[in-house]
Design a protein around this motif. Sequence first.
Motif: not given
Length: 317
Positions: A171-192
């Motif tokens: 079980v991996a608990r993933i914290f905020n991740t970013f990079g290419p292929r993020m959805h442009p309209n996903d509402g996450r702070v980096v892509s926003n």
Amino acid sequence: MHTTRRVLVTGGAGFVGSHLCERLLERGNEVLCIDNFFTGARSNVAHLVGNPSFELLRHDVTFPLYVEVDEIYNLACPASPVHYQFDPVQTTKTSVHGAINMLGLARRLKARILQASTSEVYGDPVVHPQTEEYWGHVNPIGPRSCYDEGKRCAETLFFDYHRQHALRIKVARIFNTFGPRMHPNDGRVVSNFIVQALTGEPITLYGEGDQTRSFCYVDDLVEGLIRLMDTPDAVTGPVNLGNPNEFTIRQLAELVVELTGSASQLVHRPLPQDDPRQRQPDISKAKALLDWEPTLPLREGLIKTIGYFDGLLSEQR
């Protein structure tokens, strides 16, 4: 003699999943990527489709799947508030029924299985930084709880299958991740912020922008997931995977404006309900058990991500 492992990645056409599929292929594995394309996109894995070791299957994990594999990475679930709140009942089903179906498959095949859990299991934490021993501070009936509680329940199922059926779990608990292929309209702070900066729109800060997040570049995260899967059976996790360098949201916005050369202004909006004030992983376990920590600084990761979004927006112009 090295035998090729056949690996199933659920949610494999998503942001993190597509990078994981790539790395697994580079390691000489056969990869079966399944996705229902709710938030994943065929374009994320289009460059892999010609690879004889790669197979793409449209499937929803809330329904059983009968395939033969050696390892399972269970990443299927919309992971941004915009998407997981769009159909909250389906989000919970994806986490819970999806876990049950994949655990059942792993049990039948005697396969190792890794759950992509989330820092959201800690809710709005009262312990800082967050260690794996912290049980969390989660609102079970709020607008975010379909995701938070769905992922918490999935962890429960993983550990019950481990205790009851001796299943080999991670079980991996993933914290905020970013990079290419993020959805442009996903509402996450980096892509926003990147999309707003590149299009000259005002950059929206919720509250004063003094809430903190820790941002991990996707390649670093994928390395952590693979290292966790490769650990001895006694290592089940949960293990935090994220970047312990903490930044305020305002600092992130200012850095994005600097790197894009944007004229965008910062504007303030009210804080959303149950938005965590602080988010920072304690990664002592990942360092000790996986010899893992992130290597790419935020600035360099942002430059790569801005380049991706710039290309994406150019195609749309």
